[in-house]
Scaffold this motif. Structure first.
Motif, mmCIF file in Angstrom:
data_model
loop_
_atom_site.group_PDB
_atom_site.id
_atom_site.type_symbol
_atom_site.label_atom_id
_atom_site.label_comp_id
_atom_site.label_asym_id
_atom_site.label_seq_id
_atom_site.Cartn_x
_atom_site.Cartn_y
_atom_site.Cartn_z
ATOM 1 N N CYS A 194 2.020 -0.439 8.432
ATOM 2 C CA CYS A 194 0.949 0.375 7.837
ATOM 3 C C CYS A 194 -0.204 0.521 8.833
ATOM 4 C CB CYS A 194 0.450 -0.253 6.538
ATOM 5 S SG CYS A 194 1.482 0.129 5.108
ATOM 6 N N GLY A 195 -0.507 -0.549 9.546
ATOM 7 C CA GLY A 195 -1.575 -0.493 10.538
ATOM 8 C C GLY A 195 -1.291 0.508 11.634
ATOM 9 N N ARG A 196 -0.008 0.725 11.916
ATOM 10 C CA ARG A 196 0.368 1.705 12.940
ATOM 11 C C ARG A 196 0.648 3.079 12.334
ATOM 12 N NH1 ARG A 196 3.154 -2.966 14.425
ATOM 13 N NH2 ARG A 196 5.101 -2.231 13.546
ATOM 14 N N GLY A 197 0.491 3.207 11.020
ATOM 15 C CA GLY A 197 0.688 4.503 10.368
ATOM 16 C C GLY A 197 2.140 4.915 10.248
ATOM 17 N N GLU A 198 3.063 3.946 10.284
ATOM 18 C CA GLU A 198 4.490 4.271 10.177
ATOM 19 C C GLU A 198 4.893 4.446 8.712
ATOM 20 O OE1 GLU A 198 5.566 1.299 13.897
ATOM 21 O OE2 GLU A 198 6.840 1.287 12.119
ATOM 22 N N ALA A 248 0.981 -8.829 14.576
ATOM 23 C CA ALA A 248 1.589 -7.523 14.821
ATOM 24 C C ALA A 248 0.542 -6.504 15.261
ATOM 25 C CB ALA A 248 2.281 -7.037 13.555
ATOM 26 N N GLY A 249 -0.667 -6.958 15.666
ATOM 27 C CA GLY A 249 -1.725 -6.029 16.040
ATOM 28 C C GLY A 249 -2.538 -5.685 14.818
ATOM 29 N N LEU A 250 -3.058 -4.462 14.765
ATOM 30 C CA LEU A 250 -3.832 -4.038 13.615
ATOM 31 C C LEU A 250 -2.925 -4.044 12.388
ATOM 32 C CD1 LEU A 250 -6.587 -2.941 12.732
ATOM 33 C CD2 LEU A 250 -5.663 -0.654 13.077
ATOM 34 N N ALA A 251 -3.325 -4.754 11.367
ATOM 35 C CA ALA A 251 -2.484 -4.878 10.183
ATOM 36 C C ALA A 251 -3.314 -4.610 8.936
ATOM 37 C CB ALA A 251 -1.866 -6.268 10.116
ATOM 38 N N VAL A 252 -2.638 -4.200 7.873
ATOM 39 C CA VAL A 252 -3.281 -3.854 6.621
ATOM 40 C C VAL A 252 -2.699 -4.752 5.533
ATOM 41 C CG1 VAL A 252 -3.665 -1.990 4.982
ATOM 42 C CG2 VAL A 252 -3.456 -1.466 7.415
ATOM 43 N N PRO A 253 -3.546 -5.395 4.704
ATOM 44 C CA PRO A 253 -3.002 -6.236 3.635
ATOM 45 C C PRO A 253 -2.252 -5.393 2.599
ATOM 46 C CG PRO A 253 -5.419 -6.397 3.725
ATOM 47 C CD PRO A 253 -5.001 -5.377 4.729
ATOM 48 N N ARG A 254 -1.060 -5.839 2.259
ATOM 49 C CA ARG A 254 -0.233 -5.156 1.254
ATOM 50 C C ARG A 254 0.334 -6.187 0.301
ATOM 51 N NH1 ARG A 254 -2.542 -0.560 1.878
ATOM 52 N NH2 ARG A 254 -1.759 0.761 3.555
#
Ligand SMILES: [Zn+2]
Length: 111
Positions: free
Chosen positions: A73-77, A11-17
């Protein structure tokens, strides 16, 4: 320099959650509910999407509490059911308070 808390996923830049649980959509596809408030479809379609444990209920249960990437989260949504309560001053990397650098949770019950 690469930030080790962010990964480049499908999904592109992603953040672990953290995974809170699983549910299915109307088509029967698996969705993970994440601690950030987002939901994410997860499909086992190798080689691009490799989640062989999805088919096994015990293996899914074992993943609760584990991390998985969240592209939203990586896209700041913001999650769909979250509204902005208040804003702060605008900070940069030199003025950002330490309290805002830590992981945060979303307050239950709204503003
Ligand atoms: Zn998220």
């Amino acid at each position: 320099m690469t930030d080790p808390t962010h990964t480049q996923g499908d999904a592109g830049l992603a953040v672990p959650r953290r995974i809170l649980g699983f549910e299915r959509d109307a088509a029967g596809e698996w969705i993970v509910r994440l601690a950030c408030g987002h939901r994410r479809h997860v499909r086992h379609r190798p080689p691009l999407s490799d989640y062989p444990w999805l088919a096994d209920a015990a293996a899914r249960e074992a993943r609760i509490g584990a991390a998985i990437e969240c592209g939203r989260c990586g896209r700041g949504e913001l999650p769909a059911d979250v509204a902005e309560c208040r804003t702060t001053d605008t900070f940069d990397e030199a003025t950002l308070p330490a309290g805002l650098r830590r992981d945060r949770t979303i307050r239950a019950g709204g503003c």
